[in-house]
Write a protein that holds these residues in place. Structure first.
Motif, PDB file in Angstrom:
ATOM      1  N   MET A 155    -101.226  13.409  30.998  1.00 30.30           N
ATOM      2  CA  MET A 155    -100.933  11.982  30.827  1.00 30.30           C
ATOM      3  C   MET A 155    -102.211  11.151  30.814  1.00 30.30           C
ATOM      4  SD  MET A 155     -97.323  11.215  32.780  1.00 30.30           S
ATOM      5  CE  MET A 155     -97.875  11.600  34.399  1.00 30.30           C
ATOM      6  N   VAL A 156    -103.162  11.487  31.667  1.00 26.92           N
ATOM      7  CA  VAL A 156    -104.425  10.749  31.700  1.00 26.92           C
ATOM      8  C   VAL A 156    -105.182  10.959  30.387  1.00 26.92           C
ATOM      9  CG1 VAL A 156    -106.695  10.664  32.811  1.00 26.92           C
ATOM     10  CG2 VAL A 156    -104.624  10.729  34.205  1.00 26.92           C
ATOM     11  N   LEU A 157    -105.248  12.203  29.917  1.00 22.46           N
ATOM     12  CA  LEU A 157    -105.959  12.476  28.667  1.00 22.46           C
ATOM     13  C   LEU A 157    -105.238  11.880  27.456  1.00 22.46           C
ATOM     14  CD1 LEU A 157    -107.133  16.146  29.268  1.00 22.46           C
ATOM     15  CD2 LEU A 157    -108.544  14.084  29.205  1.00 22.46           C
ATOM     16  N   SER A 158    -103.921  11.767  27.518  1.00 25.23           N
ATOM     17  CA  SER A 158    -103.150  11.198  26.402  1.00 25.23           C
ATOM     18  C   SER A 158    -103.420   9.715  26.210  1.00 25.23           C
ATOM     19  CB  SER A 158    -101.653  11.412  26.625  1.00 25.23           C
ATOM     20  OG  SER A 158    -101.338  12.769  26.522  1.00 25.23           O
ATOM     21  N   THR A 159    -103.946   9.070  27.232  1.00 25.15           N
ATOM     22  CA  THR A 159    -104.246   7.644  27.090  1.00 25.15           C
ATOM     23  C   THR A 159    -105.499   7.409  26.259  1.00 25.15           C
ATOM     24  OG1 THR A 159    -105.519   7.582  29.150  1.00 25.15           O
ATOM     25  CG2 THR A 159    -103.155   7.056  29.290  1.00 25.15           C
ATOM     26  N   VAL A 160    -106.366   8.416  26.128  1.00 24.55           N
ATOM     27  CA  VAL A 160    -107.619   8.237  25.397  1.00 24.55           C
ATOM     28  C   VAL A 160    -107.693   9.069  24.117  1.00 24.55           C
ATOM     29  CG1 VAL A 160    -108.946   7.559  27.428  1.00 24.55           C
ATOM     30  CG2 VAL A 160    -108.778   9.964  26.826  1.00 24.55           C
ATOM     31  N   MET A 161    -106.696   9.889  23.847  1.00 25.65           N
ATOM     32  CA  MET A 161    -106.690  10.703  22.625  1.00 25.65           C
ATOM     33  C   MET A 161    -105.252  11.000  22.216  1.00 25.65           C
ATOM     34  SD  MET A 161    -107.912  14.374  24.216  1.00 25.65           S
ATOM     35  CE  MET A 161    -109.335  13.676  24.966  1.00 25.65           C
ATOM     36  N   LYS A 162    -105.088  11.648  21.083  1.00 22.07           N
ATOM     37  CA  LYS A 162    -103.760  12.008  20.612  1.00 22.07           C
ATOM     38  C   LYS A 162    -103.123  12.996  21.594  1.00 22.07           C
ATOM     39  CE  LYS A 162    -104.814  11.502  15.726  1.00 22.07           C
ATOM     40  NZ  LYS A 162    -104.889  12.178  14.435  1.00 22.07           N
ATOM     41  N   PRO A 163    -101.807  12.880  21.825  1.00 21.46           N
ATOM     42  CA  PRO A 163    -101.142  13.778  22.789  1.00 21.46           C
ATOM     43  C   PRO A 163    -101.299  15.259  22.456  1.00 21.46           C
ATOM     44  CG  PRO A 163     -99.715  11.940  22.256  1.00 21.46           C
ATOM     45  CD  PRO A 163    -100.896  11.841  21.344  1.00 21.46           C
ATOM     46  N   GLY A 164    -101.293  15.602  21.169  1.00 21.74           N
ATOM     47  CA  GLY A 164    -101.467  17.008  20.794  1.00 21.74           C
ATOM     48  C   GLY A 164    -102.840  17.537  21.141  1.00 21.74           C
ATOM     49  N   LEU A 165    -103.850  16.737  20.890  1.00 26.58           N
ATOM     50  CA  LEU A 165    -105.212  17.130  21.228  1.00 26.58           C
ATOM     51  C   LEU A 165    -105.419  17.141  22.745  1.00 26.58           C
ATOM     52  CD1 LEU A 165    -107.901  17.979  20.017  1.00 26.58           C
ATOM     53  CD2 LEU A 165    -108.548  15.567  19.955  1.00 26.58           C
ATOM     54  N   ALA A 166    -104.670  16.279  23.441  1.00 29.03           N
ATOM     55  CA  ALA A 166    -104.754  16.252  24.906  1.00 29.03           C
ATOM     56  C   ALA A 166    -104.294  17.588  25.491  1.00 29.03           C
ATOM     57  CB  ALA A 166    -103.916  15.108  25.461  1.00 29.03           C
ATOM     58  N   TRP A 167    -103.280  18.213  24.887  1.00 25.44           N
ATOM     59  CA  TRP A 167    -102.835  19.530  25.372  1.00 25.44           C
ATOM     60  C   TRP A 167    -103.944  20.571  25.214  1.00 25.44           C
ATOM     61  CZ3 TRP A 167     -99.522  20.074  28.832  1.00 25.44           C
ATOM     62  CH2 TRP A 167     -98.323  19.368  28.857  1.00 25.44           C
ATOM     63  N   THR A 168    -104.729  20.468  24.140  1.00 23.49           N
ATOM     64  CA  THR A 168    -105.849  21.398  23.964  1.00 23.49           C
ATOM     65  C   THR A 168    -106.866  21.217  25.093  1.00 23.49           C
ATOM     66  OG1 THR A 168    -105.589  21.534  21.579  1.00 23.49           O
ATOM     67  CG2 THR A 168    -107.765  22.031  22.454  1.00 23.49           C
ATOM     68  N   TYR A 169    -107.202  19.974  25.413  1.00 19.50           N
ATOM     69  CA  TYR A 169    -108.160  19.731  26.493  1.00 19.50           C
ATOM     70  C   TYR A 169    -107.592  20.139  27.854  1.00 19.50           C
ATOM     71  CZ  TYR A 169    -111.565  17.559  23.486  1.00 19.50           C
ATOM     72  OH  TYR A 169    -112.513  17.342  22.522  1.00 19.50           O
ATOM     73  N   VAL A 170    -106.297  19.896  28.063  1.00 20.60           N
ATOM     74  CA  VAL A 170    -105.664  20.344  29.317  1.00 20.60           C
ATOM     75  C   VAL A 170    -105.756  21.867  29.420  1.00 20.60           C
ATOM     76  CG1 VAL A 170    -103.442  20.583  30.514  1.00 20.60           C
ATOM     77  CG2 VAL A 170    -104.130  18.375  29.591  1.00 20.60           C
ATOM     78  N   HIS A 171    -105.477  22.551  28.314  1.00 23.95           N
ATOM     79  CA  HIS A 171    -105.541  24.013  28.309  1.00 23.95           C
ATOM     80  C   HIS A 171    -106.959  24.495  28.586  1.00 23.95           C
ATOM     81  CE1 HIS A 171    -105.394  28.011  26.060  1.00 23.95           C
ATOM     82  NE2 HIS A 171    -104.686  28.170  27.156  1.00 23.95           N
ATOM     83  N   LEU A 172    -107.963  23.873  27.982  1.00 23.99           N
ATOM     84  CA  LEU A 172    -109.353  24.266  28.205  1.00 23.99           C
ATOM     85  C   LEU A 172    -109.796  23.994  29.639  1.00 23.99           C
ATOM     86  CD1 LEU A 172    -110.994  23.026  24.885  1.00 23.99           C
ATOM     87  CD2 LEU A 172    -110.273  25.344  25.480  1.00 23.99           C
ATOM     88  N   ILE A 173    -109.478  22.818  30.145  1.00 25.99           N
ATOM     89  CA  ILE A 173    -109.842  22.480  31.529  1.00 25.99           C
ATOM     90  C   ILE A 173    -109.139  23.419  32.503  1.00 25.99           C
ATOM     91  CG2 ILE A 173    -109.611  20.698  33.315  1.00 25.99           C
ATOM     92  CD1 ILE A 173    -109.964  18.637  31.009  1.00 25.99           C
ATOM     93  N   HIS A 174    -107.846  23.625  32.280  1.00 29.80           N
ATOM     94  CA  HIS A 174    -107.077  24.534  33.129  1.00 29.80           C
ATOM     95  C   HIS A 174    -107.659  25.941  33.070  1.00 29.80           C
ATOM     96  CE1 HIS A 174    -103.757  27.397  33.900  1.00 29.80           C
ATOM     97  NE2 HIS A 174    -103.479  26.561  34.886  1.00 29.80           N
ATOM     98  N   GLY A 175    -108.032  26.396  31.879  1.00 32.18           N
ATOM     99  CA  GLY A 175    -108.580  27.733  31.723  1.00 32.18           C
ATOM    100  C   GLY A 175    -109.879  27.925  32.472  1.00 32.18           C
TER     101      GLY A 175
END
Length: 176
Positions: free
Chosen positions: A57-77
């Protein structure tokens, strides 16, 4: 019928362990690894998922929601690889070095494979990979990065990789 009266010498009832779905009783006198026991508490999985969703949700405020999932996945990884598969030992002083050579993943559920905890922590990166690839419309670059992250995380969780250090990387050596 009369019910039996319990005497003070009766041992306490055995608690069911969450390892392997609660099928095996746990003796009340068994020492528990406090470093990983919190995973078995109520709400631990919910809290973990809530942190992932909050990150999205935090990342979705500054980028597209689909791209936010990529960053969440990378950070989580990156975070879970370091915390679960790289960092060794336990911060609990009472362990007295018993777990110094083991990662969090190797300590989880006393090393028993295919438990519900291990299945959950294996499924989370796979679900994040699916969300990230679907959200990025299967574009070439995010798909390759997402695939690399999920492969590293899932392979590190294989039962055949238990206590394995590839090329000696991350091996704990003591001077005797």
């Amino acid at each position: 019928m009369t019910t039996p009266i319990s005497s003070p010498t009766t041992p306490p009832p055995l608690k069911l362990d969450r390892i392997s779905g609660g099928l095996y009783p746990r003796s009340p006198n068994v020492s528990v690894n406090k470093n990983v026991e919190w995973i078995n508490s109520r709400g631990a999985w919910t809290f973990y998922i809530a942190l992932i969703l909050l990150n999205w949700m935090v990342l979705s405020t500054v980028m597209k929601p689909g791209l936010a999932w990529t960053y969440v996945h990378l950070i989580h990884g990156v975070l879970t690889y370091y915390l679960l598969h790289w960092h060794k030992g336990s911060p609990i002083d009472m362990d007295q070095g018993k777990y110094d050579k083991l990662t969090f993943w190797e300590q989880l559920d006393d090393g028993v494979q295919n438990t519900t905890n291990r299945k959950f922590f294996t499924a989370v990166p796979v679900v994040l990979f699916l969300l990230a690839t679907h959200g990025s419309d299967y574009r070439r670059q995010p798909l390759g990065v997402n695939l690399a992250v999920v492969l590293v995380l899932v392979i590190a969780k294989f039962s055949g990789m238990h206590k394995v250090r590839l090329f000696g990387i991350g091996e704990v050596k003591y001077n005797a």
